[in-house]
Motif scaffolding. Structure first.
Motif, mmCIF file in Angstrom:
data_model
loop_
_atom_site.group_PDB
_atom_site.id
_atom_site.type_symbol
_atom_site.label_atom_id
_atom_site.label_comp_id
_atom_site.label_asym_id
_atom_site.label_seq_id
_atom_site.Cartn_x
_atom_site.Cartn_y
_atom_site.Cartn_z
ATOM 1 N N LEU A 22 -31.191 37.094 -26.158
ATOM 2 C CA LEU A 22 -31.749 37.908 -25.080
ATOM 3 C C LEU A 22 -31.342 37.247 -23.768
ATOM 4 O O LEU A 22 -31.668 36.090 -23.530
ATOM 5 C CB LEU A 22 -33.270 37.983 -25.189
ATOM 6 N N TYR A 23 -30.601 37.987 -22.937
ATOM 7 C CA TYR A 23 -30.154 37.479 -21.638
ATOM 8 C C TYR A 23 -30.940 38.195 -20.549
ATOM 9 O O TYR A 23 -30.954 39.431 -20.494
ATOM 10 C CB TYR A 23 -28.654 37.701 -21.465
ATOM 11 N N ALA A 55 -37.995 41.889 -20.472
ATOM 12 C CA ALA A 55 -37.632 40.963 -21.554
ATOM 13 C C ALA A 55 -38.797 40.759 -22.523
ATOM 14 O O ALA A 55 -38.583 40.700 -23.744
ATOM 15 C CB ALA A 55 -37.191 39.628 -20.962
ATOM 16 N N LEU A 97 -38.820 41.323 -26.564
ATOM 17 C CA LEU A 97 -39.255 40.294 -27.516
ATOM 18 C C LEU A 97 -40.340 40.813 -28.457
ATOM 19 O O LEU A 97 -40.425 40.380 -29.611
ATOM 20 C CB LEU A 97 -39.760 39.055 -26.766
ATOM 21 N N VAL A 104 -35.497 37.620 -31.880
ATOM 22 C CA VAL A 104 -34.517 36.956 -31.024
ATOM 23 C C VAL A 104 -34.474 35.470 -31.368
ATOM 24 O O VAL A 104 -35.509 34.835 -31.531
ATOM 25 C CB VAL A 104 -34.888 37.152 -29.530
ATOM 26 N N ILE A 161 -33.027 32.675 -26.047
ATOM 27 C CA ILE A 161 -33.275 33.357 -24.776
ATOM 28 C C ILE A 161 -32.520 32.597 -23.695
ATOM 29 O O ILE A 161 -32.667 31.383 -23.565
ATOM 30 C CB ILE A 161 -34.772 33.378 -24.433
ATOM 31 N N THR A 209 -32.149 32.781 -19.626
ATOM 32 C CA THR A 209 -32.737 33.439 -18.469
ATOM 33 C C THR A 209 -32.291 32.803 -17.163
ATOM 34 O O THR A 209 -32.095 31.592 -17.083
ATOM 35 C CB THR A 209 -34.279 33.462 -18.547
ATOM 36 N N VAL A 211 -43.337 33.342 -22.581
ATOM 37 C CA VAL A 211 -42.652 33.418 -23.869
ATOM 38 C C VAL A 211 -43.236 32.410 -24.849
ATOM 39 O O VAL A 211 -43.503 32.746 -26.008
ATOM 40 C CB VAL A 211 -41.129 33.180 -23.695
ATOM 41 N N ARG A 251 -34.905 28.269 -25.815
ATOM 42 C CA ARG A 251 -34.835 28.729 -24.432
ATOM 43 C C ARG A 251 -33.790 27.968 -23.616
ATOM 44 O O ARG A 251 -33.769 26.738 -23.625
ATOM 45 C CB ARG A 251 -36.222 28.592 -23.799
#
Length: 154
Positions: free
Chosen positions: A9-10, A40, A44, A49, A52, A54, A70, A79
């Motif tokens: 997940l971007y 986002a 999720l 996912v 991540i 970010t 998150v 992350r």
């Protein structure tokens, strides 16, 4: 896990960055993109996912603030924080509050980011393995406590 792609997940408030990331990595990975932390979080809630990535500087919710949310709801994904600003306070917050695996600067280098994603996925698999082993130990411990109580009561 050759048959299943790593899921990323971007999150970035700049649409061009979302398009660039997806264009660079969509063939190798399963890529979801979100233009905000709130968007986002919705993704999720619906998708599994692994990693991540970010951006830090976003309106409404910074990358660190997003990662703090998150951790509470989705602790398993690894992350990564990405920012175009050499902001040491953000890096410290990301490590301490967002519990990031790695910090990268923008503009990102595709090869470096790819290597980091693969290292993050290895960490994700190790994290799941440890979580599973811990659950087995807790179950064994519960069984032993039960047997001990039975022995003490008899």
């Amino acid at each position: 896990m050759a048959d299943k792609k790593i899921t990323i997940l971007y999150v970035d408030d700049e649409e061009n960055n979302l398009f660039s990331f997806k264009a660079a990595f969509r063939i190798k990975y399963q890529v979801y993109t979100a233009i905000s932390g709130d968007e986002a979080l919705k993704i999720l809630a619906e998708k599994a996912v692994h990693i991540i990535v970010t951006d830090q500087r976003m309106p409404g919710m910074t990358g660190v603030e997003f990662l703090e949310k998150v951790i509470l709801a989705f602790p398993d994904p690894i992350r990564l924080l990405l920012t175009g600003y050499a902001d040491m306070a953000a890096v410290v917050d990301a490590i301490n509050k967002g519990k990031i695996f790695h910090y990268l600067t923008k503009p990102w280098n595709e090869e470096e980011l790819d290597i980091t994603i693969n290292r993050a996925y290895e960490a994700y698999l190790e994290k799941l393995k440890l979580k599973e082993e811990n659950e087995k130990l807790e179950t064994s411990n519960d069984q032993l406590e039960f047997l001990l109580r039975q022995k003490l009561l008899s």
